[in-house]
Design an enzyme around this catalytic site. Structure first.
Site, short mmCIF file in Angstrom:
data_model
loop_
_atom_site.label_atom_id
_atom_site.label_comp_id
_atom_site.label_asym_id
_atom_site.label_seq_id
_atom_site.Cartn_x
_atom_site.Cartn_y
_atom_site.Cartn_z
N HIS A 59 -23.19 -21.17 -48.51
CA HIS A 59 -22.14 -22.05 -49.05
C HIS A 59 -22.78 -23.37 -49.46
O HIS A 59 -23.84 -23.76 -48.93
CB HIS A 59 -21.07 -22.30 -48.00
N GLU A 61 -22.03 -26.42 -48.76
CA GLU A 61 -22.17 -27.37 -47.65
C GLU A 61 -23.27 -26.97 -46.68
O GLU A 61 -24.01 -27.83 -46.20
CB GLU A 61 -20.84 -27.54 -46.90
N CYS A 89 -15.09 -24.86 -45.13
CA CYS A 89 -14.59 -23.79 -44.27
C CYS A 89 -15.05 -24.07 -42.83
O CYS A 89 -15.81 -25.00 -42.57
CB CYS A 89 -15.10 -22.44 -44.76
N CYS A 92 -18.90 -24.10 -42.43
CA CYS A 92 -19.51 -25.31 -43.00
C CYS A 92 -19.17 -26.53 -42.15
O CYS A 92 -20.03 -27.39 -41.93
CB CYS A 92 -19.04 -25.50 -44.44
#
Length: 161
Positions: A59, A61, A89, A92
């Site tokens: 992801h 992040e 999320c 993250c």
């Protein structure tokens, strides 16, 4: 939200657009310094790489946290702001917590993302504010950015369905 916040969020959305153009999910993030020597300086940027790297943890992040932990000391991370195109999320948010980043600003909320994505039993619906409310360390969280709602949604248009 300040004009500076909005400018950095626009950059995060541009990174999300770039991730999509590279064949990945449309998410982007950047880390901006907040200390005496790096205030306002973009310390690092990242985009989602889940598809091209074949790594579900890729992801934007988490990629950013990996870069930041290699390049930016813990004291600087604690005064920095992570700007992201979409609310982090749970995975993250956990990475952000362990990295000691002091502030998160996001453009599109998790709930708004799921409205665009559609129903799926795979989604872990856990807003980052909820996760951070269960930690001992304070992380400032701002978002969604109503001023950038159309821009934040547009990068997802037609991607998920």
């Amino acid at each position: 939200m300040t004009p500076t916040d909005l400018r950095h969020l626009s950059r995060a959305i541009a990174l999300a657009r770039s991730a999509r153009e590279h064949g990945n999910h449309p998410f982007g993030a950047l880390l901006v310094g907040g200390g005496a020597t790096d205030v306002g300086e973009v310390l690092c940027e990242a985009e989602n790489s889940v598809v091209t790297a074949g790594d579900v943890t890729g992801h934007a992040e988490t990629n950013l946290v990996r870069i930041a932990c290699a390049r930016v000391g813990s004291a600087a991370r604690s005064t920095s702001t992570l700007y992201t195109s979409t609310e982090p999320c749970a995975m993250c948010a956990g990475a952000i917590h362990w990295a000691g980043i002091g502030r998160i600003v996001f453009a599109l909320s998790e709930a708004d993302l799921y409205d665009l994505v559609g129903p799926s039993p795979e989604h872990l619906r856990l807003p980052c504010r909820h996760l951070f409310s269960h930690t001992a360390r304070t992380v400032l969280i701002e978002g969604p950015a109503a001023e950038l709602d159309a821009e934040a949604r547009a990068v997802h248009a037609g991607f998920w369905r």
